[in-house]
Motif scaffolding. Structure first.
Motif, mmCIF file in Angstrom:
data_model
loop_
_atom_site.group_PDB
_atom_site.id
_atom_site.type_symbol
_atom_site.label_atom_id
_atom_site.label_comp_id
_atom_site.label_asym_id
_atom_site.label_seq_id
_atom_site.Cartn_x
_atom_site.Cartn_y
_atom_site.Cartn_z
ATOM 1 N N ASN A 13 0.879 -1.167 0.000
ATOM 2 C CA ASN A 13 0.000 0.000 0.000
ATOM 3 C C ASN A 13 0.915 1.214 0.000
ATOM 4 O O ASN A 13 1.399 1.632 1.049
ATOM 5 N N ASN A 14 1.180 1.748 -1.185
ATOM 6 C CA ASN A 14 2.097 2.864 -1.312
ATOM 7 C C ASN A 14 1.297 4.162 -1.354
ATOM 8 O O ASN A 14 0.639 4.473 -2.342
ATOM 9 N N LEU A 15 1.359 4.928 -0.279
ATOM 10 C CA LEU A 15 0.614 6.178 -0.160
ATOM 11 C C LEU A 15 1.452 7.392 -0.538
ATOM 12 O O LEU A 15 0.971 8.524 -0.455
ATOM 13 N N ALA A 16 2.688 7.184 -0.934
ATOM 14 C CA ALA A 16 3.613 8.282 -1.240
ATOM 15 C C ALA A 16 3.092 9.149 -2.390
ATOM 16 O O ALA A 16 2.438 8.663 -3.308
ATOM 17 N N ILE A 17 3.409 10.444 -2.306
ATOM 18 C CA ILE A 17 2.995 11.428 -3.307
ATOM 19 C C ILE A 17 4.224 12.235 -3.725
ATOM 20 O O ILE A 17 4.944 12.760 -2.874
ATOM 21 N N VAL A 18 4.428 12.351 -5.027
ATOM 22 C CA VAL A 18 5.562 13.109 -5.546
ATOM 23 C C VAL A 18 5.444 14.577 -5.140
ATOM 24 O O VAL A 18 4.387 15.188 -5.288
ATOM 25 N N GLY A 19 6.531 15.132 -4.601
ATOM 26 C CA GLY A 19 6.600 16.552 -4.287
ATOM 27 C C GLY A 19 5.890 16.996 -3.028
ATOM 28 O O GLY A 19 5.759 18.191 -2.780
ATOM 29 N N CYS A 20 5.442 16.080 -2.194
ATOM 30 C CA CYS A 20 4.697 16.496 -1.004
ATOM 31 C C CYS A 20 5.638 16.896 0.145
ATOM 32 O O CYS A 20 6.825 16.599 0.139
ATOM 33 N N VAL A 34 4.906 -0.288 8.559
ATOM 34 C CA VAL A 34 4.792 1.058 8.009
ATOM 35 C C VAL A 34 6.196 1.619 7.848
ATOM 36 O O VAL A 34 6.990 1.587 8.788
ATOM 37 N N VAL A 35 6.490 2.130 6.652
ATOM 38 C CA VAL A 35 7.761 2.805 6.390
ATOM 39 C C VAL A 35 7.434 4.255 6.092
ATOM 40 O O VAL A 35 6.575 4.544 5.245
ATOM 41 N N ILE A 36 8.127 5.167 6.776
ATOM 42 C CA ILE A 36 7.916 6.601 6.580
ATOM 43 C C ILE A 36 9.194 7.191 6.010
ATOM 44 O O ILE A 36 10.249 7.112 6.636
ATOM 45 N N SER A 37 9.089 7.773 4.837
ATOM 46 C CA SER A 37 10.221 8.405 4.183
ATOM 47 C C SER A 37 9.976 9.911 4.182
ATOM 48 O O SER A 37 9.163 10.419 3.404
ATOM 49 N N LEU A 38 10.661 10.626 5.058
ATOM 50 C CA LEU A 38 10.464 12.069 5.176
ATOM 51 C C LEU A 38 11.231 12.809 4.087
ATOM 52 O O LEU A 38 12.185 12.299 3.510
ATOM 53 N N THR A 39 10.817 14.035 3.835
ATOM 54 C CA THR A 39 11.462 14.886 2.848
ATOM 55 C C THR A 39 12.206 16.020 3.555
ATOM 56 O O THR A 39 12.298 16.034 4.783
ATOM 57 N N ALA A 40 12.706 16.971 2.800
ATOM 58 C CA ALA A 40 13.436 18.108 3.376
ATOM 59 C C ALA A 40 12.512 18.916 4.284
ATOM 60 O O ALA A 40 11.336 19.122 3.970
ATOM 61 N N ALA A 41 13.046 19.385 5.390
ATOM 62 C CA ALA A 41 12.246 20.125 6.364
ATOM 63 C C ALA A 41 11.728 21.449 5.797
ATOM 64 O O ALA A 41 10.709 21.966 6.270
ATOM 65 N N ASP A 42 12.394 21.993 4.795
ATOM 66 C CA ASP A 42 11.984 23.305 4.256
ATOM 67 C C ASP A 42 10.968 23.181 3.109
ATOM 68 O O ASP A 42 10.556 24.175 2.543
ATOM 69 N N ARG A 43 10.537 21.972 2.783
ATOM 70 C CA ARG A 43 9.503 21.794 1.751
ATOM 71 C C ARG A 43 8.149 22.050 2.390
ATOM 72 O O ARG A 43 7.863 21.568 3.479
ATOM 73 N N PHE A 44 7.298 22.825 1.727
ATOM 74 C CA PHE A 44 5.988 23.155 2.298
ATOM 75 C C PHE A 44 4.918 23.088 1.236
ATOM 76 O O PHE A 44 5.201 23.045 0.046
ATOM 77 N N GLU A 45 3.658 23.089 1.680
ATOM 78 C CA GLU A 45 2.511 22.999 0.789
ATOM 79 C C GLU A 45 2.093 24.398 0.320
ATOM 80 O O GLU A 45 2.151 25.366 1.082
ATOM 81 N N ILE A 46 1.682 24.487 -0.927
ATOM 82 C CA ILE A 46 1.120 25.719 -1.472
ATOM 83 C C ILE A 46 -0.295 25.418 -1.925
ATOM 84 O O ILE A 46 -0.514 24.479 -2.688
ATOM 85 N N GLN A 105 -0.719 11.176 5.360
ATOM 86 C CA GLN A 105 -0.631 9.805 4.848
ATOM 87 C C GLN A 105 -0.559 8.819 6.011
ATOM 88 O O GLN A 105 -1.233 7.792 6.016
ATOM 89 N N LEU A 106 0.281 9.143 6.988
ATOM 90 C CA LEU A 106 0.437 8.274 8.155
ATOM 91 C C LEU A 106 -0.863 8.168 8.942
ATOM 92 O O LEU A 106 -1.262 7.082 9.361
ATOM 93 N N GLN A 107 -1.541 9.288 9.125
ATOM 94 C CA GLN A 107 -2.818 9.273 9.837
ATOM 95 C C GLN A 107 -3.820 8.359 9.123
ATOM 96 O O GLN A 107 -4.518 7.576 9.756
ATOM 97 N N TYR A 108 -3.856 8.431 7.796
ATOM 98 C CA TYR A 108 -4.741 7.561 7.023
ATOM 99 C C TYR A 108 -4.326 6.098 7.171
ATOM 100 O O TYR A 108 -5.168 5.224 7.374
ATOM 101 N N ALA A 109 -3.026 5.827 7.093
ATOM 102 C CA ALA A 109 -2.523 4.451 7.211
ATOM 103 C C ALA A 109 -2.904 3.850 8.566
ATOM 104 O O ALA A 109 -3.259 2.675 8.647
#
Length: 82
Positions: free
Chosen positions: A40-47, A69-81, A55-59
């Motif tokens: 069950n791959n919930l990953a999203i490009v660019g998130c 469950v495997v959690i792959s975090l991204t850069a801390a300075d990436r944010f949602e627009i 994603q984790l809450q849904y999982a």
């Protein structure tokens, strides 16, 4: 690649583009095959990490005791627009 109704043990991946991959040669699929689990791959490009938390809450809403469950975090300075 979501098998939510499957009785097989699951590998649930939350993350961004590094985890998103498609096909049989990407690491989430390889790990699922090696551990005999449905993927069950919930990953999203660019998130952002904020989106990964959702994603984790849904999982967690369908997690069973033997699932992984495997959690792959991204850069801390990436944010949602919006």
């Amino acid at each position: 690649m979501c098998n939510f109704g499957s009785k097989k043990k699951k590998l649930i991946v939350c993350g961004e583009s590094f985890s998103y991959g498609t096909g049989i040669n990407h690491w989430p699929q390889i790990v699922a095959q090696k551990t005999n689990r449905s993927l069950n791959n919930l990953a999203i490009v660019g998130c952002s990490n904020f989106a990964i938390c959702f994603q984790l809450q849904y999982a967690l809403s369908f997690l069973k005791p033997d699932d992984l469950v495997v959690i792959s975090l991204t850069a801390a300075d990436r944010f949602e627009i919006d």
